[in-house]
Design a protein around this motif. Structure first.
Motif, short mmCIF file in Angstrom:
data_model
loop_
_atom_site.label_atom_id
_atom_site.label_comp_id
_atom_site.label_asym_id
_atom_site.label_seq_id
_atom_site.Cartn_x
_atom_site.Cartn_y
_atom_site.Cartn_z
N ARG A 2 31.24 37.42 48.19
CA ARG A 2 31.85 37.33 46.86
C ARG A 2 31.30 38.43 45.96
NH1 ARG A 2 34.86 34.12 43.96
NH2 ARG A 2 35.07 32.59 45.60
N GLN A 3 32.22 39.08 45.24
CA GLN A 3 31.81 40.12 44.30
C GLN A 3 31.23 39.50 43.03
OE1 GLN A 3 35.45 43.06 45.50
NE2 GLN A 3 34.85 43.09 43.40
N PRO A 4 30.26 40.18 42.39
CA PRO A 4 29.66 39.64 41.16
C PRO A 4 30.56 39.81 39.93
CG PRO A 4 28.66 41.73 41.72
CD PRO A 4 29.58 41.38 42.86
N ASP A 5 31.58 40.65 40.05
CA ASP A 5 32.54 40.85 38.97
C ASP A 5 33.84 41.35 39.59
OD1 ASP A 5 32.42 43.77 39.26
OD2 ASP A 5 30.48 43.62 38.29
N ASP A 68 33.62 39.62 34.13
CA ASP A 68 32.19 39.62 34.47
C ASP A 68 31.73 38.20 34.80
OD1 ASP A 68 29.57 40.30 34.84
OD2 ASP A 68 29.15 40.70 32.73
N SER A 69 31.79 37.87 36.08
CA SER A 69 31.32 36.58 36.56
C SER A 69 31.46 36.53 38.07
CB SER A 69 32.13 35.43 35.95
OG SER A 69 31.75 34.21 36.56
N PRO A 70 30.46 35.98 38.76
CA PRO A 70 30.61 35.79 40.19
C PRO A 70 31.36 34.49 40.53
CG PRO A 70 28.43 35.12 39.52
CD PRO A 70 29.12 35.67 38.29
N GLU A 75 37.69 35.92 45.66
CA GLU A 75 36.56 36.44 46.44
C GLU A 75 36.22 37.88 46.06
OE1 GLU A 75 33.66 36.06 49.48
OE2 GLU A 75 34.98 34.53 48.69
N ASP A 76 37.25 38.67 45.74
CA ASP A 76 37.04 40.09 45.47
C ASP A 76 38.21 40.64 44.63
OD1 ASP A 76 39.16 40.34 47.31
OD2 ASP A 76 37.82 40.90 48.95
#
Length: 127
Positions: A2-5, A68-70, A75-76
């Motif tokens: 998972r991307q953080p943003d 801006d949030s994981p 997922e991406d």
């Protein structure tokens, strides 16, 4: 992973339409406030908070949406781009994946386009 943003580029959609889509996907959004050229808001839903930034015409006709949030439901960037296209019906672009400065410039120019013709990678020179 998972991307953080999340960051996607949206063509021909206005902020009210994008905001309505985000409210359905993330939860209620605060009022967008302009800070310089960027519009910022927050959304909250299911125990998560999301910081949102909208930069009109970030690259030519393309508007940048940064989340801006994981804890997004995607997922991406690619998954978000698919969802944005399905909701908004306009072409969406995003990076093919993570990139860092140690990679060559050619890697930075590889993007994904999601539109009525489907999803495909292409070279987008944004400079």
């Amino acid at each position: 992973m998972r991307q953080p943003d999340i960051e996607i580029y949206v063509k021909d959609a206005d902020l009210p339409a994008v905001s309505a889509w985000l409210e359905g996907a993330l939860g209620p959004c605060s009022t967008w406030r302009q800070q310089g050229q960027v519009y910022k808001a927050t959304a909250e839903g299911e125990g998560a908070a999301f910081r949102l930034a909208w930069l009109p015409k970030a690259v030519g006709k393309w508007h940048s949406l940064f989340i801006d949030s994981p804890a997004t439901p995607w997922e991406d960037d690619r998954a978000c781009a698919r969802a944005a296209f399905a909701a908004l019906g306009v072409e969406i672009r995003c990076a093919t994946g993570g990139w860092d400065e140690e990679e060559d410039e050619e890697a930075a120019d590889r993007w994904v386009k999601v539109d009525a013709e489907g999803e495909r990678e292409f070279v987008w020179r944004t400079d």
